[in-house]
Design an enzyme around this catalytic site. Structure first.
Site, PDB file in Angstrom:
ATOM      1  N   ALA A  12       5.263  -3.379  -8.352  1.00  0.00           N
ATOM      2  CA  ALA A  12       5.438  -1.928  -8.397  1.00  0.00           C
ATOM      3  C   ALA A  12       5.326  -1.321  -9.797  1.00  0.00           C
ATOM      4  O   ALA A  12       4.711  -0.256  -9.955  1.00  0.00           O
ATOM      5  CB  ALA A  12       6.765  -1.542  -7.749  1.00  0.00           C
ATOM      6  N   HIS A  76       4.013  -4.894   6.199  1.00  0.00           N
ATOM      7  CA  HIS A  76       3.206  -3.717   5.866  1.00  0.00           C
ATOM      8  C   HIS A  76       3.019  -2.791   7.055  1.00  0.00           C
ATOM      9  O   HIS A  76       3.189  -1.574   6.945  1.00  0.00           O
ATOM     10  CB  HIS A  76       1.841  -4.152   5.334  1.00  0.00           C
ATOM     11  CG  HIS A  76       1.896  -4.748   3.959  1.00  0.00           C
ATOM     12  ND1 HIS A  76       0.779  -5.218   3.305  1.00  0.00           N
ATOM     13  CD2 HIS A  76       2.932  -4.939   3.109  1.00  0.00           C
ATOM     14  CE1 HIS A  76       1.125  -5.683   2.120  1.00  0.00           C
ATOM     15  NE2 HIS A  76       2.437  -5.532   1.982  1.00  0.00           N
ATOM     16  N   LYS A  94      -2.318  -4.399  -0.416  1.00  0.00           N
ATOM     17  CA  LYS A  94      -3.163  -5.307   0.326  1.00  0.00           C
ATOM     18  C   LYS A  94      -2.430  -6.625   0.565  1.00  0.00           C
ATOM     19  O   LYS A  94      -1.498  -6.928  -0.176  1.00  0.00           O
ATOM     20  CB  LYS A  94      -4.491  -5.534  -0.397  1.00  0.00           C
ATOM     21  CG  LYS A  94      -4.460  -5.611  -1.922  1.00  0.00           C
ATOM     22  CD  LYS A  94      -3.567  -6.603  -2.597  1.00  0.00           C
ATOM     23  CE  LYS A  94      -3.793  -8.048  -2.263  1.00  0.00           C
ATOM     24  NZ  LYS A  94      -2.769  -8.930  -2.910  1.00  0.00           N
TER      25      LYS A  94
END
Length: 325
Positions: A12, A76, A94
Site C-alpha cells: 500500500a 479480492h 492484481k
C-alpha cells in the site's frame, strides 16, 4: 477523491500512499485492518487521518469516494463486490480475483453500478507499456510470429501467503499474472494454451512455485510464458516479440522507474528507447482518479480482467492443477 485502504498491506505505501502525495486531488483518507493496531500503526506512519474498526465500517464511511483493495488474492472478489455495493469506486490489486468465474461476477456488478473498477496492473499505465503495444501493433515489426514474457523472482519463504492455496496463491497468480497480462497485451490475438508445466510445493502440490506455458494463435504465431517464485530462474522480467521485420526486447517492463532496457531491431538496425522516471504507480493513480472523474483512462477494466483470469485458468488446467478459489 478521498480513498480508503482495506488492509495495512506492505504494497500500500508504494502503490497508493506515496503516489497520492504527487497526484493532485487524491487523499488517502482512511484505513482499516483485521487487527486495529496494525491499522493504527499504518495511519501514524503514513499520515492517514481516520482508522476504522473493520472493513465494513470503512466501506460505510460516506466521506470516501473509492477504496483500494490490496488484500490477499482470495479476498479480492468478496471485498470488491462489497465496495461496489457500498457505492465506492475500486482500485483492486492484481490478480483481479481467484478465477475467471469470480472475475465475471465482479464485472457484471461493476457494469450494473456504473462505478469504476480498475485492476492494479500498474505497469500498463507507464508510457513504456503503451509504447510496447503501439510498436508491436503498429506494424513496425511486421507480422508477429513469436511473443515471450517472463516474470521470475525469488521468494524462498514458503510460509508466505503467496504460497497459500486457500488464499489463491501460486507463482502464476502472483508473479505470473504480470506475464500473462503482458502476453495478452503484445499478442496478435488472444493466446490459446497448447501446454503448461508446473513445479509445485512439496507440502502442497496444488501450489505452483514455477510455471511455464506455450501458446498458439490462429495465424500460426507462437508464444511462451515463464514465471516463478522459486526455481533456477531467480530473476527474469522480460518481454520479447519477434516479427517478420524485427524484434522488440524489453527488460523490466514491470517497474521501469528503477531500471529498464528497451531495444528494437528492425531490418538489421538497432536502437534503444528511454522513458521518464516517474513511477508506474503514480501513472496508475493519476489514471484512476481521472477515470473516477469520467475520463476514458481505465486501461485495465473488468472485461480485461476476465480475459486475463480466463487465460490463467486455462494454464492451470493444462498444467493439471486445480483452479484457485
Amino acid at each position: 477523491m478521498r480513498i480508503g485502504v482495506l488492509g495495512a498491506a506492505r504494497i500500500a505505501p508504494a502503490a497508493l500512499v506515496k503516489p497520492a502525495r504527487t497526484v493532485d486531488g487524491v487523499e488517502v483518507a482512511a484505513v482499516a485492518a483485521r487487527d486495529r493496531r496494525r491499522a493504527e500503526a499504518f495511519a501514524v506512519r503514513y499520515g492517514v487521518p481516520t482508522v476504522h474498526d473493520s472493513y465494513a465500517d470503512l466501506l460505510a464511511d460516506p466521506s470516501l469516494d473509492a477504496v483500494y483493495v490490496p488484500l490477499p488474492n482470495g479476498r479480492h472478489a468478496r471485498w470488491t463486490l462489497a465496495a461496489l455495493a457500498a457505492g465506492k469506486h475500486v482500485l483492486c490489486e492484481k490478480p483481479f480475483t481467484s478465477n475467471a468465474a469470480e472475475a465475471r461476477e465482479v464485472a457484471a456488478v461493476a457494469e450494473a453500478t456504473g462505478l469504476v473498477v480498475m485492476e492494479a496492473f500498474h505497469y500498463r499505465y507507464h508510457p513504456m507499456a503503451q509504447r510496447m503495444a503501439d510498436l508491436v501493433h503498429g506494424g513496425e515489426l511486421g507480422r508477429i510470429r513469436r511473443v515471450e514474457t517472463a516474470m521470475c523472482f525469488p521468494l524462498p519463504r514458503f510460509s508466505d501467503i503467496r504460497y497459500d492455496f486457500d488464499l489463491a496463491g501460486g507463482a502464476l497468480m502472483d508473479a505470473g499474472c504480470y506475464a500473462a497480462h503482458c502476453l495478452r497485451l503484445l499478442s496478435p490475438a488472444e493466446p490459446e494454451v497448447v501446454e503448461a508445466r508446473a513445479l509445485t510445493l512439496r507440502r502442497d502440490p496444488r501450489v505452483d512455485r514455477a510455471m511455464t506455458a506455450r501458446f498458439g494463435y490462429p495465424d500460426g504465431a507462437t508464444g511462451q510464458l515463464s514465471t516463478s517464485m522459486w526455481s533456477s530462474a531467480l530473476l527474469r522480467i522480460r518481454a520479447r516479440v519477434v516479427g517478420e521485420c524485427g524484434t522488440l526486447t524489453v527488460d523490466n517492463f514491470v517497474a521501469p522507474q528503477f531500471w529498464s532496457r528497451f531495444r528494437v531491431t528492425v531490418d538489421g538496425r538497432r536502437r534503444r528507447e528511454r522513458f521518464d522516471g516517474e513511477a508506474t504507480y503514480v501513472h496508475q493513480l493519476r489514471a484512476f482518479a481521472a477515470a473516477v472523474r469520467g475520463e476514458p483512462t481505465n486501461l485495465t477494466p473488468p472485461a480485461d480482467s476476465v480475459a486475463t483470469m480466463s487465460l490463467i485458468d486455462d494454464i492451470y488446467t493444462a498444467a493439471g492443477l486445480p483452479l484457485r478459489g
